[in-house]
Design a protein around this motif. Structure first.
Motif, PDB file in Angstrom:
ATOM      1  N   HIS A 135       0.848  -1.190   0.000  1.00  0.00           N
ATOM      2  CA  HIS A 135       0.000   0.000   0.000  1.00  0.00           C
ATOM      3  C   HIS A 135       0.883   1.239   0.000  1.00  0.00           C
ATOM      4  O   HIS A 135       1.806   1.342   0.802  1.00  0.00           O
ATOM      5  CB  HIS A 135      -0.920   0.029   1.231  1.00  0.00           C
ATOM      6  N   VAL A 136       0.577   2.155  -0.882  1.00  0.00           N
ATOM      7  CA  VAL A 136       1.284   3.435  -0.947  1.00  0.00           C
ATOM      8  C   VAL A 136       0.226   4.519  -0.930  1.00  0.00           C
ATOM      9  O   VAL A 136      -0.538   4.668  -1.892  1.00  0.00           O
ATOM     10  CB  VAL A 136       2.164   3.533  -2.208  1.00  0.00           C
ATOM     11  N   ILE A 221       9.108   6.355  -4.006  1.00  0.00           N
ATOM     12  CA  ILE A 221       8.165   5.245  -3.835  1.00  0.00           C
ATOM     13  C   ILE A 221       6.754   5.798  -3.619  1.00  0.00           C
ATOM     14  O   ILE A 221       5.768   5.259  -4.136  1.00  0.00           O
ATOM     15  CB  ILE A 221       8.590   4.361  -2.651  1.00  0.00           C
ATOM     16  N   GLU A 222       6.654   6.890  -2.865  1.00  0.00           N
ATOM     17  CA  GLU A 222       5.349   7.488  -2.582  1.00  0.00           C
ATOM     18  C   GLU A 222       4.659   7.959  -3.860  1.00  0.00           C
ATOM     19  O   GLU A 222       3.410   7.996  -3.938  1.00  0.00           O
ATOM     20  CB  GLU A 222       5.531   8.661  -1.619  1.00  0.00           C
ATOM     21  N   GLU A 223       5.429   8.307  -4.880  1.00  0.00           N
ATOM     22  CA  GLU A 223       4.867   8.860  -6.108  1.00  0.00           C
ATOM     23  C   GLU A 223       4.509   7.813  -7.158  1.00  0.00           C
ATOM     24  O   GLU A 223       4.083   8.174  -8.264  1.00  0.00           O
ATOM     25  CB  GLU A 223       5.860   9.863  -6.716  1.00  0.00           C
ATOM     26  N   GLN A 231      -2.724   0.183  -4.137  1.00  0.00           N
ATOM     27  CA  GLN A 231      -1.666  -0.799  -4.377  1.00  0.00           C
ATOM     28  C   GLN A 231      -0.906  -0.404  -5.634  1.00  0.00           C
ATOM     29  O   GLN A 231      -1.513  -0.081  -6.660  1.00  0.00           O
ATOM     30  CB  GLN A 231      -2.265  -2.202  -4.546  1.00  0.00           C
ATOM     31  N   PRO A 232       0.438  -0.414  -5.581  1.00  0.00           N
ATOM     32  CA  PRO A 232       1.230  -0.011  -6.754  1.00  0.00           C
ATOM     33  C   PRO A 232       0.908  -0.858  -7.983  1.00  0.00           C
ATOM     34  O   PRO A 232       0.750  -2.090  -7.880  1.00  0.00           O
ATOM     35  CB  PRO A 232       2.675  -0.230  -6.293  1.00  0.00           C
ATOM     36  N   SER A 234       2.934  -1.211 -10.523  1.00  0.00           N
ATOM     37  CA  SER A 234       4.164  -1.948 -10.827  1.00  0.00           C
ATOM     38  C   SER A 234       4.821  -2.338  -9.500  1.00  0.00           C
ATOM     39  O   SER A 234       4.866  -1.528  -8.570  1.00  0.00           O
ATOM     40  CB  SER A 234       5.130  -1.082 -11.646  1.00  0.00           C
ATOM     41  N   PRO A 235       5.328  -3.562  -9.391  1.00  0.00           N
ATOM     42  CA  PRO A 235       5.900  -4.021  -8.113  1.00  0.00           C
ATOM     43  C   PRO A 235       7.056  -3.145  -7.651  1.00  0.00           C
ATOM     44  O   PRO A 235       7.941  -2.790  -8.432  1.00  0.00           O
ATOM     45  CB  PRO A 235       6.390  -5.443  -8.437  1.00  0.00           C
ATOM     46  N   VAL A 236       7.028  -2.750  -6.430  1.00  0.00           N
ATOM     47  CA  VAL A 236       8.116  -2.017  -5.801  1.00  0.00           C
ATOM     48  C   VAL A 236       8.243  -2.540  -4.377  1.00  0.00           C
ATOM     49  O   VAL A 236       7.246  -2.699  -3.673  1.00  0.00           O
ATOM     50  CB  VAL A 236       7.862  -0.486  -5.813  1.00  0.00           C
ATOM     51  N   GLY A 237       9.469  -2.848  -3.968  1.00  0.00           N
ATOM     52  CA  GLY A 237       9.613  -3.449  -2.647  1.00  0.00           C
ATOM     53  C   GLY A 237      11.045  -3.495  -2.160  1.00  0.00           C
ATOM     54  O   GLY A 237      11.936  -2.825  -2.696  1.00  0.00           O
ATOM     55  N   ILE A 238      11.240  -4.313  -1.138  1.00  0.00           N
ATOM     56  CA  ILE A 238      12.534  -4.440  -0.471  1.00  0.00           C
ATOM     57  C   ILE A 238      13.302  -5.616  -1.063  1.00  0.00           C
ATOM     58  O   ILE A 238      12.795  -6.744  -1.083  1.00  0.00           O
ATOM     59  CB  ILE A 238      12.338  -4.645   1.044  1.00  0.00           C
ATOM     60  N   VAL A 239      14.488  -5.345  -1.556  1.00  0.00           N
ATOM     61  CA  VAL A 239      15.347  -6.416  -2.064  1.00  0.00           C
ATOM     62  C   VAL A 239      15.988  -7.157  -0.899  1.00  0.00           C
ATOM     63  O   VAL A 239      15.993  -8.386  -0.836  1.00  0.00           O
ATOM     64  CB  VAL A 239      16.434  -5.854  -3.010  1.00  0.00           C
ATOM     65  N   ASP A 240      16.512  -6.403   0.051  1.00  0.00           N
ATOM     66  CA  ASP A 240      17.173  -6.982   1.219  1.00  0.00           C
ATOM     67  C   ASP A 240      17.391  -5.876   2.248  1.00  0.00           C
ATOM     68  O   ASP A 240      17.295  -4.691   1.929  1.00  0.00           O
ATOM     69  CB  ASP A 240      18.515  -7.614   0.828  1.00  0.00           C
ATOM     70  N   ILE A 241      17.688  -6.285   3.484  1.00  0.00           N
ATOM     71  CA  ILE A 241      17.995  -5.331   4.552  1.00  0.00           C
ATOM     72  C   ILE A 241      19.325  -5.713   5.183  1.00  0.00           C
ATOM     73  O   ILE A 241      19.503  -6.866   5.598  1.00  0.00           O
ATOM     74  CB  ILE A 241      16.902  -5.302   5.630  1.00  0.00           C
TER      75      ILE A 241
END
Length: 247
Positions: A135-136, A221-223, A231-232, A234-241
């Motif tokens: 969710h954005v 990411i917010e834009e 819901q975006p 196009s997928p946008v997310g965390i690759v790794d931390i």
């Protein structure tokens, strides 16, 4: 008559020789006693055995001390990587490598120790690898979570547009990292990065970090384009931390 003077001379010579012989015997008694070669060899063997015994004792003590030190270090490293340590032993920073760029977050390990502890533990287990921002909501938050927990942001959607007018709170400001207050038995941990002050969510969120670098990535990411459910597209997310002690 001639034999008698001969015997007298012989006795006289013997009287002179006897004290010299006694003197020699006396010197021999006073001189050092010779040590048997077998005794010397035996003593040397005993000395060597004592030295070897002392060396073996030292090696045994040294190895035991090294093993204890190594075990202590392994336990310490294991406790840190598993997130079981508290206080200063926990990492101070988390580097979010996202599909839009890197975000550096300072962890509030003193104020929110239990949540940071759980967060570190899940990071080490790879829990957040590939996690999408599901969710954005502009001027509100970006939320990362797994598919089975999408519904938690449902009651926020109608509030999103109004939050940009709220007064700034020292705790709930923009670019803060938080999660929902856990329910009993909950093992999951969703991530929320605020993009505007949200003090009215104090009863729902636990803040355990803040963005110190990469605010522009959060804003990018917010834009992203979203559908009617925020819901975006196009997928946008965390690759790794990655966890760090220094930023």
């Amino acid at each position: 008559m001639m034999a008698e003077p001969g015997r007298r001379r012989q006795k006289h010579l013997m009287a002179k020789i006897k004290p010299q012989a006694l003197l020699l015997q006396s010197k021999k008694k006073k001189g050092p006693t010779r040590i048997n070669p077998s005794t010397v060899i035996t003593c040397n063997i005993i000395v060597i055995l004592i030295v070897l015994s002392l060396y073996a004792t030292y090696r045994n003590w040294f190895n035991r001390s090294s093993n204890q030190l190594g075990t202590g270090l392994e336990n310490f490293e294991r406790s840190v990587t598993s997130g079981e340590s508290t206080g200063t032993h926990l990492p101070s920073y988390a580097i979010f490598n996202t599909s839009k760029g890197s975000i550096t977050i300072e962890l509030y390990k003193d104020a929110s120790r239990d949540v940071v502890n759980k967060f570190v533990n899940l990071c080490q287990k790879g829990y957040f690898k590939g996690m999408l921002f599901n969710h954005v909501i502009k001027n509100f938050v970006i939320q990362g979570g797994h598919s089975q927990t999408l519904e938690v942001a449902g009651d926020w959607i109608l509030k999103g547009k109004a939050h940009s007018q709220l007064a700034t709170s020292p705790k709930h400001e923009a670019f803060m990292l938080g999660t929902l207050k856990p329910n009993k038995g909950s093992k999951e941990l969703e991530l929320f990065i605020t993009t505007a002050p949200i003090p009215d969510l104090s009863d729902k969120l636990i803040i355990f970090g803040r963005v110190i670098k990469g605010e522009d990535v959060v804003q990018e990411i917010e834009e992203v384009d979203t559908d009617e459910h925020y819901q975006p597209k196009s997928p946008v997310g965390i690759v790794d931390i990655a966890l760090k002690q220094e930023a």
